[in-house]
Design a protein around this motif. Structure first.
Motif, short mmCIF file in Angstrom:
data_model
loop_
_atom_site.label_atom_id
_atom_site.label_comp_id
_atom_site.label_asym_id
_atom_site.label_seq_id
_atom_site.Cartn_x
_atom_site.Cartn_y
_atom_site.Cartn_z
N VAL A 150 0.81 -1.22 0.00
CA VAL A 150 0.00 0.00 0.00
C VAL A 150 0.85 1.28 0.00
CG1 VAL A 150 -2.11 -0.99 0.97
CG2 VAL A 150 -0.34 -0.17 2.52
N SER A 151 2.14 1.19 0.31
CA SER A 151 3.01 2.38 0.26
C SER A 151 4.41 1.95 -0.13
CB SER A 151 3.15 3.07 1.61
OG SER A 151 1.95 3.26 2.23
N ARG A 152 5.08 2.83 -0.83
CA ARG A 152 6.48 2.61 -1.19
C ARG A 152 7.22 3.93 -1.04
NH1 ARG A 152 7.11 -2.05 -4.48
NH2 ARG A 152 5.12 -2.82 -5.25
N SER A 153 8.50 3.84 -0.68
CA SER A 153 9.31 5.05 -0.62
C SER A 153 10.77 4.65 -0.81
CB SER A 153 9.06 5.71 0.74
OG SER A 153 10.20 6.20 1.32
N ARG A 154 11.51 5.48 -1.55
CA ARG A 154 12.92 5.15 -1.78
C ARG A 154 13.78 6.07 -0.93
NH1 ARG A 154 14.37 1.98 -5.79
NH2 ARG A 154 16.20 3.11 -6.46
N GLN A 155 14.81 5.51 -0.33
CA GLN A 155 15.71 6.34 0.49
C GLN A 155 17.13 5.79 0.38
OE1 GLN A 155 14.28 5.95 4.62
NE2 GLN A 155 15.63 4.19 4.87
N PRO A 156 18.12 6.70 0.52
CA PRO A 156 19.51 6.23 0.48
C PRO A 156 19.77 5.28 1.64
CG PRO A 156 19.38 8.65 0.48
CD PRO A 156 18.00 8.15 0.74
N PHE A 157 20.66 4.31 1.44
CA PHE A 157 21.03 3.41 2.54
C PHE A 157 21.45 4.23 3.76
CE2 PHE A 157 22.60 -0.68 0.16
CZ PHE A 157 21.31 -0.88 -0.32
#
Ligand SMILES: C[S@@+](CC[C@H](N)C(=O)[O-])C[C@H]1O[C@@H](n2cnc3c(N)ncnc32)[C@H](O)[C@@H]1O
Length: 215
Positions: A173-180
């Motif tokens: 239902v949700s996705r988000s990209r973030q740096p390691f």
């Protein structure tokens, strides 16, 4: 939020799950269970929305922190020490939320103390996730919902499939990209060797998987 030393600081995964929790229409009378509560960010938000909240963690310090954070906002939450659903066997909830440890680590054996207990989760990152997916249908009433946040590195399809095996309807239902962050960065070359990420990949996708026990 207050945070005792060694208790996980609310961050990207916490906030993604918090946003999903807010979309579930939590209110007075909703029975909410927060597994691996840490500083209580999720538990406190649910309590402020009027829910009856139980928070579980293996860490006494985390439970103390969560309880105090709720009390400082004029809310009482129940706290139970133990692993995953063990302390709440036989009870039923409308909503279960969890940001469990999910970072793959070389050791099969999970730490039983120290800060790494908040993130280390075995070679595939799934030791606690798989247990949770297996057990959670047993504490959900019909119509009950579970929201789990984790990194795509440990397998989104595996989480959906595990929940579906337990009779839940599941999807992202949700996705988000973030740096390691620092822990993921420190293990990146091991992830590459294990085939968990592509060579040079240093951004992770966080997902919230929602499972619903069909009425
Ligand atoms: C990634 S932190 C999440 C903390 C908080 N829910 C948040 O989102 O900020 C994971 C938490 O799970 C707890 N934990 C680790 N193993 C556990 C287990 N077997 N059962 C319950 N809690 C566990 C850790 O102590 C830690 O507080």
């Amino acid at each position: 939020m207050l945070r005792a030393p060694g208790v996980y600081a609310a961050q990207g995964d916490t906030f993604l799950l918090l946003a999903a929790l807010r979309r579930e229409g939590v209110g007075p009378g909703t029975r909410v269970l927060d597994i691996g509560t840490g500083s209580g960010a999720l538990a406190v938000t649910a309590a402020r929305l009027g829910a009856a909240v139980t928070a579980v963690d293996v860490s006494r310090r985390a439970l103390g922190t969560a309880w105090v954070n709720a009390a400082l906002r004029g809310r009482l939450i129940g706290v139970r020490r133990g692993s995953l659903l063990d302390p709440v066997r036989g009870r039923r909830f409308d909503l279960v939320v969890s940001n469990p440890p999910y970072v793959p680590c070389p050791a099969e054996h999970l730490p039983d103390h120290g800060v790494a207990r908040a993130w280390d989760a075995g070679p595939q990152g799934r030791v606690l996730l798989d247990q949770l997916c297996h057990d959670v249908p047993g504490v959900l009433d019909p119509g009950g919902v579970v929201l789990l946040v984790h990194s795509a590195v440990c397998g989104v399809a595996a989480t959906c499939a595990a929940l579906e095996r337990g009779g839940l309807r599941a999807g992202v239902v949700s996705r988000s990209r973030q740096p390691f962050g620092p822990v993921m960065r420190s293990r990146a070359t091991w992830f590459e060797r294990e085939g968990l990420i592509d060579r040079g990949e240093r951004v992770e996708e966080l997902v919230v998987v929602r499972g619903e026990r069909v009425r």
